[in-house]
Write an enzyme that holds these catalytic residues in place. Structure first.
Site, PDB file in Angstrom:
ATOM      1  N   VAL A  19       1.002  -1.362  -0.011  1.00  0.00           N
ATOM      2  CA  VAL A  19       0.021  -0.120   0.232  1.00  0.00           C
ATOM      3  C   VAL A  19       0.978   1.332  -0.108  1.00  0.00           C
ATOM      4  CG1 VAL A  19      -1.759   1.160   1.152  1.00  0.00           C
ATOM      5  CG2 VAL A  19      -1.818  -1.361   1.126  1.00  0.00           C
ATOM      6  N   GLY A 191       0.163 -15.627  -4.951  1.00  0.00           N
ATOM      7  CA  GLY A 191       0.114 -14.251  -4.402  1.00  0.00           C
ATOM      8  C   GLY A 191      -1.171 -13.852  -3.940  1.00  0.00           C
ATOM      9  N   LYS A 209     -12.905  -5.946  10.105  1.00  0.00           N
ATOM     10  CA  LYS A 209     -13.568  -5.335   9.417  1.00  0.00           C
ATOM     11  C   LYS A 209     -14.869  -5.280   9.550  1.00  0.00           C
ATOM     12  CE  LYS A 209     -10.452  -6.312   5.418  1.00  0.00           C
ATOM     13  NZ  LYS A 209     -10.147  -7.352   4.471  1.00  0.00           N
TER      14      LYS A 209
HETATM   15  N1  NAP Z   1      -2.253  -5.082   1.185  1.00  0.00           N
HETATM   16  C1  NAP Z   1      -3.572  -4.646   0.518  1.00  0.00           C
HETATM   17  O1  NAP Z   1      -4.175  -4.667  -0.445  1.00  0.00           O
HETATM   18  C2  NAP Z   1      -4.109  -3.941   1.989  1.00  0.00           C
HETATM   19  C3  NAP Z   1      -5.697  -3.646   1.665  1.00  0.00           C
HETATM   20  C4  NAP Z   1      -6.360  -2.945   2.700  1.00  0.00           C
HETATM   21  C5  NAP Z   1      -5.617  -2.654   3.740  1.00  0.00           C
HETATM   22  N2  NAP Z   1      -4.220  -3.117   4.039  1.00  0.00           N
HETATM   23  C6  NAP Z   1      -3.394  -2.719   5.344  1.00  0.00           C
HETATM   24  O2  NAP Z   1      -2.488  -1.534   5.056  1.00  0.00           O
HETATM   25  C7  NAP Z   1      -1.687  -1.783   5.900  1.00  0.00           C
HETATM   26  C8  NAP Z   1      -0.218  -2.002   5.072  1.00  0.00           C
HETATM   27  O3  NAP Z   1      -0.503  -3.395   4.371  1.00  0.00           O
HETATM   28  P1  NAP Z   1       0.657  -3.968   3.210  1.00  0.00           P
HETATM   29  O4  NAP Z   1      -0.177  -4.866   2.625  1.00  0.00           O
HETATM   30  O5  NAP Z   1       1.101  -2.739   2.477  1.00  0.00           O
HETATM   31  O6  NAP Z   1       1.834  -4.369   3.986  1.00  0.00           O
HETATM   32  P2  NAP Z   1       3.061  -4.712   3.897  1.00  0.00           P
HETATM   33  O7  NAP Z   1       3.547  -5.067   2.310  1.00  0.00           O
HETATM   34  O8  NAP Z   1       3.639  -6.025   4.736  1.00  0.00           O
HETATM   35  O9  NAP Z   1       4.085  -3.523   4.193  1.00  0.00           O
HETATM   36  C9  NAP Z   1       4.388  -3.256   5.491  1.00  0.00           C
HETATM   37  C10 NAP Z   1       5.392  -2.161   5.734  1.00  0.00           C
HETATM   38  O10 NAP Z   1       5.609  -1.775   6.640  1.00  0.00           O
HETATM   39  C11 NAP Z   1       7.009  -1.545   7.233  1.00  0.00           C
HETATM   40  N3  NAP Z   1       7.042  -2.056   8.438  1.00  0.00           N
HETATM   41  C12 NAP Z   1       6.788  -3.249   9.269  1.00  0.00           C
HETATM   42  N4  NAP Z   1       7.382  -3.081  10.559  1.00  0.00           N
HETATM   43  C13 NAP Z   1       7.916  -2.037  10.589  1.00  0.00           C
HETATM   44  C14 NAP Z   1       8.613  -1.469  11.769  1.00  0.00           C
HETATM   45  N5  NAP Z   1       8.705  -1.917  12.903  1.00  0.00           N
HETATM   46  N6  NAP Z   1       9.175  -0.380  11.585  1.00  0.00           N
HETATM   47  C15 NAP Z   1       8.963   0.397  10.298  1.00  0.00           C
HETATM   48  N7  NAP Z   1       8.456  -0.274   9.563  1.00  0.00           N
HETATM   49  C16 NAP Z   1       7.937  -1.365   9.585  1.00  0.00           C
HETATM   50  C17 NAP Z   1       7.708  -2.874   6.203  1.00  0.00           C
HETATM   51  O11 NAP Z   1       9.021  -2.499   6.006  1.00  0.00           O
HETATM   52  P3  NAP Z   1       9.957  -3.347   5.006  1.00  0.00           P
HETATM   53  O12 NAP Z   1       9.298  -3.097   3.675  1.00  0.00           O
HETATM   54  O13 NAP Z   1      11.381  -2.678   5.230  1.00  0.00           O
HETATM   55  O14 NAP Z   1       9.884  -4.594   5.604  1.00  0.00           O
HETATM   56  C18 NAP Z   1       6.695  -2.589   5.211  1.00  0.00           C
HETATM   57  O15 NAP Z   1       7.169  -1.409   4.368  1.00  0.00           O
HETATM   58  C19 NAP Z   1      -1.834  -2.931   6.779  1.00  0.00           C
HETATM   59  O16 NAP Z   1      -2.548  -2.492   7.784  1.00  0.00           O
HETATM   60  C20 NAP Z   1      -2.905  -3.512   6.039  1.00  0.00           C
HETATM   61  O17 NAP Z   1      -3.988  -4.270   6.711  1.00  0.00           O
HETATM   62  C21 NAP Z   1      -3.715  -3.663   2.903  1.00  0.00           C
END
Ligand code: NAP
Length: 432
Positions: A19, A191, A209
């Site tokens: 995201v 994926g 949700k």
């Molecule tokens: N993916 C979706 O389609 C989607 C849809 C709706 C809502 N969401 C929500 O959006 C949020 C992000 O989702 P995502 O899918 O983008 O997650 P993701 O791909 O796993 O990315 C998480 C990010 O957070 C960083 N991170 C994790 N722990 C950290 C820490 N301790 N300090 C600093 N940075 C940290 C990671 O760093 P690194 O990259 O360096 O590992 C990564 O960049 C979540 O709350 C999820 O539920 C996601």
């Protein structure tokens, strides 16, 4: 007000995963997306691994190893939290941003479902905005519809498919005839499922949700830990096939319904009539059915995840923070939020699907019918179907609505019949 007297709005983004990168790309392409709001500029970012290869250019942005330090940085106007998780660094960083006077946008359903009320109090007591459109149904504006568009209506129920991974797995099981484990492995390779799929297939993601949607629909606080949750791990191919023969499709349905003595909020594998719009939402789609006293039935469907749709929802929240900085976080101000979910209504009646595996011998059907009649549970439809690859004979039936205690007692008596070869399997029938 943020942005109105400034040529550019400075955004700090914590989390550069799916995201976060989607948001940076969107803002790079359209920095002027806020109507009349000047330019949006990401000035600072934070993630765990500074050196990770990412599909975005962050060279002109300040880097923070610690999202909490980014949240406190005086050089940003809005803090965007895209890390995830209800505790730890996400919660600390959101709190720190509010403490230091910044509006917050997050996509974090776990955080809002578990701590939304407390964060809303905190934000509103400081006159700050907290927005979370992307936390539910990704690119589908379900939060705005319930919080704003339907505020004049009285919502009776919301029911939906809120987890794309589970919906993909159920859709593929039916289409391919392969069992849960095989399709889950396939989904992980493609994926569509995380390496750790527990929150998705266990129903907790949908549970968070629906806790948020229930709060918005019924004017309460979200109570993520009080949602009844059952995931799809135990859905068997045989039930998908037999439900189909009875005219139903099995979906993981998240539901919040107002009863006479409370609001019930639940996530269960549920049989939906094949001609219902929720039964037709296939693959990784999300879909939501809303019943309002005035509007009647509304149905919305779309991409519940993915970089583009989710980033667009985050961007819409950034625009809303500028346009409506004093809007309450939930439907009403945090100090007047009632209980969101409350206890399960005691007298609720529901119909169920029961699958019994029995020995093929005389008198079985009579014994089952008598047991149901004795328990006060009446049969709506009944099907005995010999399947080629199953040794005992499955008998499936659906019941008319009955009280939970009557169903539970009857199921125990059915399980004790000598003809049974397995424990009965029970699933809910949709009341939507
Ligand atoms: N993916 C979706 O389609 C989607 C849809 C709706 C809502 N969401 C929500 O959006 C949020 C992000 O989702 P995502 O899918 O983008 O997650 P993701 O791909 O796993 O990315 C998480 C990010 O957070 C960083 N991170 C994790 N722990 C950290 C820490 N301790 N300090 C600093 N940075 C940290 C990671 O760093 P690194 O990259 O360096 O590992 C990564 O960049 C979540 O709350 C999820 O539920 C996601």
């Amino acid at each position: 007000m943020i942005g109105q007297d400034k040529r550019s709005l400075r955004i700090g983004v914590a989390g550069l995963g799916t995201v976060g990168q989607g948001l940076l790309r969107l803002i790079a392409r359209r920095p002027d997306f806020v109507p009349g709001g000047g330019r949006v500029e990401v000035t600072a970012v934070s993630a765990r691994r500074r050196g990770a290869v990412r599909n975005v250019d962050t060279s002109q942005m300040a880097w923070f190893d610690d999202p909490v330090a980014l949240a406190r940085c005086p050089d940003i106007d809005v803090f965007v939290e895209l890390v995830g998780g209800s505790e730890g660094v996400a919660r600390q960083a959101v709190t720190a941003a509010l403490e230091s006077g910044k509006a917050v946008v997050t996509a974090n359903k776990a955080l809002i479902a578990q701590h939304g009320a407390e964060l809303a109090h905190f934000a509103e007591s400081r006159g700050l905005a907290l927005r979370f459109e992307a936390a539910v149904m990704g690119g589908v504006p379900a939060v705005k519809i319930l919080r704003e568009a339907l505020v004049g209506d009285e919502i009776e129920a919301v029911a939906g498919i809120l987890n794309g991974t589970s919906n993909y797995i159920l859709t593929e099981m039916e289409a391919s005839g392969l069992d849960f484990d095989r399709i889950l492995a396939q989904a992980q390779t493609l994926g569509y499922a995380e390496a750790d799929p527990a929150a998705d297939i266990g129903g907790w993601d949908a549970g968070h949700k629906i806790a948020i949607l229930a709060a918005l629909a019924f004017g309460g606080a979200p109570e993520g830990s009080r949602v009844e949750v059952e995931g799809i791990e135990s859905v068997e191919l045989i039930d998908i096939r037999l439900a189909g023969a009875l005219g139903f499709r099995i979906k993981l349905i998240a539901m919040a319904r107002k009863g006479r003595d409370g609001v019930r909020v639940s996530v269960h594998p549920t049989l939906i009539p094949l001609d219902h719009p929720l039964a037709r939402a296939a693959g990784a789609l999300n879909a939501l059915f809303i019943h309002g006293a005035e509007v009647g039935e509304l149905f919305i469907q779309g991409p519940g995840a993915g970089a583009g749709p989710t980033a667009a929802a985050v961007a819409a929240d950034i625009a809303d923070v500028i346009a409506n900085p004093k809007r309450p976080v939930f439907q009403s101000p945090a100090m007047s939020l009632g209980q969101g979910t409350g206890p399960r209504p005691a007298r609720e009646r529901e119909g169920v699907y029961i699958r019994l595996m029995v020995r093929d011998e005389p008198g079985v059907v009579a014994a089952i019918s008598e047991t149901l009649a004795e328990g006060g549970v009446s049969i709506d439809s009944f099907l005995q179907k010999r399947l080629e690859d199953v040794t005992s004979v499955p008998i499936v039936l659906t019941t008319h609505p009955a009280e939970a205690a009557a169903i539970t007692g009857t199921l125990a008596r059915l399980a004790a019949l000598p003809c049974m070869t397995q424990s009965p399997r029970l699933m809910r029938l949709a009341r939507i």
